[in-house]
Design an enzyme around this catalytic site. Structure first.
Site, short mmCIF file in Angstrom:
data_model
loop_
_atom_site.label_atom_id
_atom_site.label_comp_id
_atom_site.label_asym_id
_atom_site.label_seq_id
_atom_site.Cartn_x
_atom_site.Cartn_y
_atom_site.Cartn_z
N CYS A 25 0.80 -1.23 0.00
CA CYS A 25 0.00 0.00 0.00
C CYS A 25 0.83 1.28 0.00
CB CYS A 25 -1.01 -0.02 1.14
SG CYS A 25 -0.28 -0.34 2.75
N ASP B 25 -7.68 5.25 -1.33
CA ASP B 25 -7.25 4.04 -0.63
C ASP B 25 -6.49 3.10 -1.56
OD1 ASP B 25 -7.00 1.79 0.91
OD2 ASP B 25 -9.01 1.96 1.77
N HIS C 167 -5.58 0.16 -1.08
CA HIS C 167 -5.84 -1.27 -0.82
C HIS C 167 -6.88 -1.86 -1.76
CE1 HIS C 167 -4.43 0.55 2.97
NE2 HIS C 167 -3.67 -0.54 3.01
#
Lengths: 469, 579
Positions: free
Chosen positions: B412, B536, B538
């Site tokens: 990440c 994000d 992820h």
């Protein structure tokens, strides 16, 4: 379902007129093919070999000697058919046909039902094969083979009966029945016209073993053929779906024309434009530098006129127009390189040569608006066209029927005088000489005009004075 | 009817940053009896930079049909010389704009019958208003060019003249329509009907991608050009003789190359098809002219350069319109500096941000399933109140599993780093490619931060490593901000506001085992509530904007988003002051 072939009634009379009591006449069936239907525009008997004719010069090289020996005004038996001669005839006739029309097959007129004899059938099949081969081998730009199916029409000169069959050349080579119909009403044709502008420069790379001029022209032809093949055909400003009937555009045009101006005198032909796509296929933007020994600029306007049967689709029309352009260019370039006596590459010095391939003239078929083409070299007149028409198509036409102004002859002065930036030093003298000639000419015209004006003035003054007195 | 006047609001904003006295030129579109002024250029005092930019040919850099349309005076200038109006072709009534720095007041005059007539009322329009009335069309074509002995310029001119005569067809792949000049039936159809744009064009904000291509926030309609090789009957211009071959024997160097046309037009939705055709023709001619001009400079330096100059489009944000530049082959940000500086000055763009570096060029050819640019634009004002402080400019969304690389569970921070680097790329600061995980690891090993066994491993990195890599690869400064717990994040909002307002770069934040990218903050003064715009890394799915927005992979988060038990480190990249 078999094929149906439509021919107009006068052609029956033509076949009957060819009858010989003890011999055979072979000829070509010319027309347009549309799926399972064929529309015949003309039948042309193959001229007898070895007569004094315009064909002779060009055909002599490709006919074998033994066939020439059988020189007769007609053929005694089917086995004597000069196959290669007929194939060559087909090639020459193809050059004269508008795009979208082909040699559909052969006819044979004889005092029997020719197709009842297997040997005869074999011979005729071989003839068709030879025609097919001639038109594909090395002559693909003539676009002479649009399909593998070829027709044989046998006409019994005694009974006046006829039988029609067709074969698939590249397949089984088996005779299949076809339905030949002579009909009273004439086939309706859509006429399409296009004016194609060429102005392209071709570079000839400097090479130890330079290609012959003929080969260079062939390369140009291939390049133009590819370009035309890639182009988008736009009929009356419309692209249209490929399967749409050409008729829809024709009708719309008629309507809009009628509303606008009735005096419009162009005989309902559809105007065609060609566009070349400029797709981003090649992202390379590198500049390629080649050392060259010559350049050839192809420049001028090619006039294309094609005919499509009434039910033709837009795709058919598009193909026919493209074929016509490529066929016409191929025909004239071939005639041109065949006419060159010495190989131009021999002279090493720098020079400008203007090559003028023959230009297209159009001749309407009797009782039809379909026109065929012939090509005239500079200096040749319409009578030359009549001669080849008689020889190759067995057609007698009047000089007035030759539309000889469709394409115009170039003015060679324009090309030799062209002040080419790249060879200022070499040609400056020529160029200035030409310019001087032109200016002298202009001055003469100018002075003549001026003196005439002066004379008129003096006369006017005199007359005036006389009247005053 | 009197001529109406509309002025793009960006002009006013740019004027506010100019010197107190200056003169300049105005450029705009005249359509439907309305003059829409879109941009201006300033005359420079320094004589040396005048050689670089010719203000009257600058309209070639603008989309067609934007023309030189008037004169601009800022502050107290000498009286306007009417002679200059003679250069204005699009209207008989050129515009004269007077702007005062002190009062921020603008006065407009039309030059009518050799007198200046004051315009009592004019409209200031926004970029959005502009896109309701006008649409960009990008016309592309590639055609071969053949020249002798380096005469590329002549060959280019030749093809330009041919195109200028209108011998082209235009294909719009959008709805597969063709436009030809001779189309009588379509002549009076309006562009919006012709391309059936009217309604869809308004509601395209959430990415109905088949209608519009939203890249770098520019709506563009693509067009392909076809070259006409036939003539009309009775046309005067064509050659009348049958084809001949002019065979010239001489030795020379033959040049062959492909010209890539990439031309922009800005066309009113109410333009007729005939007008549209003419505008596209003009845009292509402008494109070729720019290539000619650049090629002219190029061939002075080197006899035969390896490539033709390259067309690029830019959209400096403060201008609010597209701008085309043709850069010579082999140009770098260094050797175009002089020109770019002059351009910044002419367009009144400050010299603190790059606008015309190669990296600023708009990337049009984004394909389906390619990495998304600025996904947050789709939800910018949704569910937030108060002042927004948002990332300034473009970035691309990097997340797990992209480029067929499985980094699920450990990559990440690497992805967040990639997003930051994409911002520096798209803003023109750097031309380095987005580094792979391996490249990032290699970098950390090279600077001695990690042992060589680190390369190829699946080890996490944190904000410190991200800072090291950014410093090393981009040579920029990094500010580090820490929060001892998630709760403290709210207290840092003022600092984040300051960051986004002054730096505008995406922030990488690491806390616990997770890394995120902060794209902005909102702060509602009345409630005292602040929110964080989070991207994000992820996310493991495909580049599908609706999923990313609806599932909250890019979205506004409250302070509860941050874990109370985690310590947070933020890496705030500092924007270099360069242009």
């Amino acid at each position: 379902m078999g094929r149906t072939i439509y021919a107009e009634e006068p052609l029956r009379a033509y076949l009957a007129s060819l009858a010989k009591p003890d011999g055979y006449v072979i000829g070509l069936i010319l027309g347009q093919s549309a799926g399972q239907k064929d529309y015949v525009v003309h039948l042309a008997k193959t001229p007898p070999p070895l007569t004094k004719s315009v064909v002779e010069e060009t055909l002599i090289s490709s006919t074998s000697l033994e066939e020439q020996d059988t020189a007769n005004t007609y053929i005694k038996s089917v086995k004597d058919i000069p196959i290669n001669w007929v194939a060559d005839h087909a090639k020459h006739v193809t050059k004269m046909l508008p795009g979208g029309m082909w040699v559909l097959g052969v006819f044979i007129v004889g005092p029997e039902d020719t197709l009842d004899n297997t040997n005869n059938v074999q011979k005729l099949k071989s003839t068709l094969n030879a025609i097919y081969k001639t038109l594909s081998w090395n002559n693909k730009h003539l676009c002479g083979n649009s399909q593998d199916e070829k027709i044989i029409l046998s006409f019994n000169s005694i009974t006046q009966k006829y039988v029609c069959k067709y074969v698939e050349i590249n397949k089984d080579n088996i005779l299949k029945p076809a339905d030949w119909k002579f009909q009273e009403k004439a086939t309706r044709w859509h006429q399409l016209e296009a004016l194609i502008d060429f102005d392209r420069l071709y570079l000839i790379a400097a090479d130890k073993n330079p290609e012959t001029f003929k080969k260079q022209l062939q390369n140009i032809l291939t390049s133009v053929a590819d370009l035309i093949e890639s182009s988008l055909v736009v009929i009356e400003g419309e692209v249209g779906a490929p399967d749409d009937a050409l008729e829809t555009i024709g009708k719309r045009k008629k309507n809009s024309k009628e509303c606008k101006n009735k005096k419009d005198n162009n005989n309902n032909s559809l105007q065609v434009s060609l566009y070349i796509p400029c797709e981003q296929s090649d992202t390379n933007s590198c500049i390629k530098v080649t050392s060259c020994s010559a350049s050839i600029r192809l420049i001028g306007q090619l006039v294309s006129r094609t005919f499509l049967h009434q039910k033709a689709s837009i795709a058919d029309a598009s193909m026919a127009v493209k074929q016509d352009i490529v066929r016409s260019l191929a025909s004239r370039l071939e005639m041109h390189w065949d006419s060159l006596i010495e190989e131009e590459n021999g002279s090493p010095e720098e020079n400008i040569t203007l090559h003028e391939p023959p230009r297209r003239v159009l001749i309407a078929l009797p009782e039809s608006k379909v026109t065929l083409s012939d090509y005239l070299f500079p200096g040749e007149g319409p009578q030359e066209a009549l001669l080849s028409l008689q020889e190759l198509l067995d057609l007698k036409a009047q000089e007035s029927q030759v539309q000889k102004e469709v394409e115009l002859q170039a003015d060679p002065m324009e090309f030799y005088c062209q002040n080419d930036v790249n060879n200022k030093s070499d040609n400056s003298t020529d160029a200035t000489k030409c310019k001087r000639q032109i200016s002298v000419y202009q001055i003469t015209v100018y002075l003549t005009g001026l003196s005439i004006a002066l004379i008129i003035l003096i006369l006017a003054v005199l007359v005036h004075q006389l009247l005053m007195v | 009817m009197a001529l109406q006047l509309q002025i793009l609001s960006n002009i006013l904003q740019r004027l506010e940053c100019t010197e107190t006295t200056a003169t300049g030129y105005l450029y705009g579109i005249l359509h439907n009896n309305t003059l829409v002024v879109l941009t201006f250029t300033l005359n420079s005092d320094e004589s040396e930079s005048e050689n670089i930019i010719d203000y009257t040919t600058l309209q070639l850099n603008l989309p067609a049909d934007i023309y030189f349309c008037g004169i601009l005076h800022i502050g107290e200038c000498e009286e306007v010389n009417p002679d200059i109006f003679k250069d204005i072709d699009i209207t008989d009534n050129p515009l004269f704009l007077k702007y005062s720095q002190n009062t921020l007041d603008m006065q407009a005059y039309f030059y009518v019958h050799q007198k200046l007539e004051a315009v009592n009322y004019f409209n200031i329009i926004s970029e959005d208003d502009l896109s309701q009335q006008f649409v960009y069309i990008k016309s592309q074509a590639t055609f071969p060019l053949i020249a002798q002995d380096g005469n590329i310029l002549e060959a280019l001119q030749e093809s330009r003249k041919n195109i200028a005569s209108g011998k082209i067809g235009i294909h719009f792949p959008l709805n597969n329509v063709y436009l030809f000049r001779t189309d009588e039936s379509l002549k009076d159809r309006l562009l919006k009907d012709f391309l059936s744009l009217s309604k869809e064009h308004d509601k395209s904000s959430t990415g109905s991608n088949n209608i519009n291509h939203i890249i770098g926030l520019v709506d563009i309609i693509h067009a392909n050009i076809l070259l006409k090789i036939s003539s009309e009957k009775n046309s005067e211009e064509s050659i009348k003789y049958a084809p001949v071959l002019q065979h010239i024997k001489q030795s020379f160097d033959g040049l062959e190359c492909n010209v890539h046309i990439n031309a922009l037009s800005l066309v009113s939705l109410n333009a007729t098809s005939a007008e549209l055709h003419a505008i596209v023709v003009e845009s292509i001619c402008r494109n070729i002219r720019l290539i000619e001009m650049q090629q002219g400079l190029q061939s002075k330096n080197i006899k035969l350069s390896a490539k033709l100059p390259e067309v690029m489009h830019f959209k400096p944000r403060s201008c609010g319109h597209l701008f085309t530049i043709v850069f010579s082959d082999g140009s770098t940000n260094d050797n175009t500096m002089e020109y770019r500086k002059a351009l910044h000055k002419a367009l009144a763009l400050d010299l603190t941000k790059p606008s015309f570096r190669r990296g600023n060029a708009i990337q049009f050819n984004i394909q389906a399933n390619e990495i998304l640019v600025n996904p947050h634009q789709a939800l910018l004002h949704k569910g937030v109140a108060g002042k927004l402080s948002i990332v300034d400019g473009l970035y691309s969304y990097h997340h797990y599993m992209q480029n067929n690389f499985d980094d699920n569970g450990w990559g990440c921070a690497y992805r967040s780093l990639q997003t930051i680097i994409s911002w520096f790329r798209l803003q023109g600061y750097t031309e380095i490619p987005i580094p792979s995980h391996r490249k990032i690891q290699q970098c950390l090993v090279d600077i001695g931060d990690k042992p060589s066994a680190f390369i190829g491993s699946k080890q996490w990195i944190g904000s410190t490593e991200v800072s090291f890599v950014l410093q090393t690869l981009l040579n920029i400064d990094i500010k580090i901000l820490c929060a001892s717990s998630g709760e403290e994040m709210s207290a840092l909002i003022p600092q984040l506001i300051c960051h986004f307002d002054t730096q505008g770069t995406p922030i990488m934040i690491g806390g616990g085992v997770l890394a995120h990218t902060i794209l902005g903050v909102s702060y509602d003064e009345s409630s005292g509530e602040g929110k964080f715009l989070i991207l994000d890394p992820h996310y493991t799915g495909t580049e599908h904007l609706p999923t990313i927005i609806n599932k909250g992979w890019c979205g506004w988060k409250t302070r509860d988003f941050w874990r109370k038990d985690a310590f947070y480190n933020m890496c705030l990249p500092q924007r270099p002051i360069i242009f």
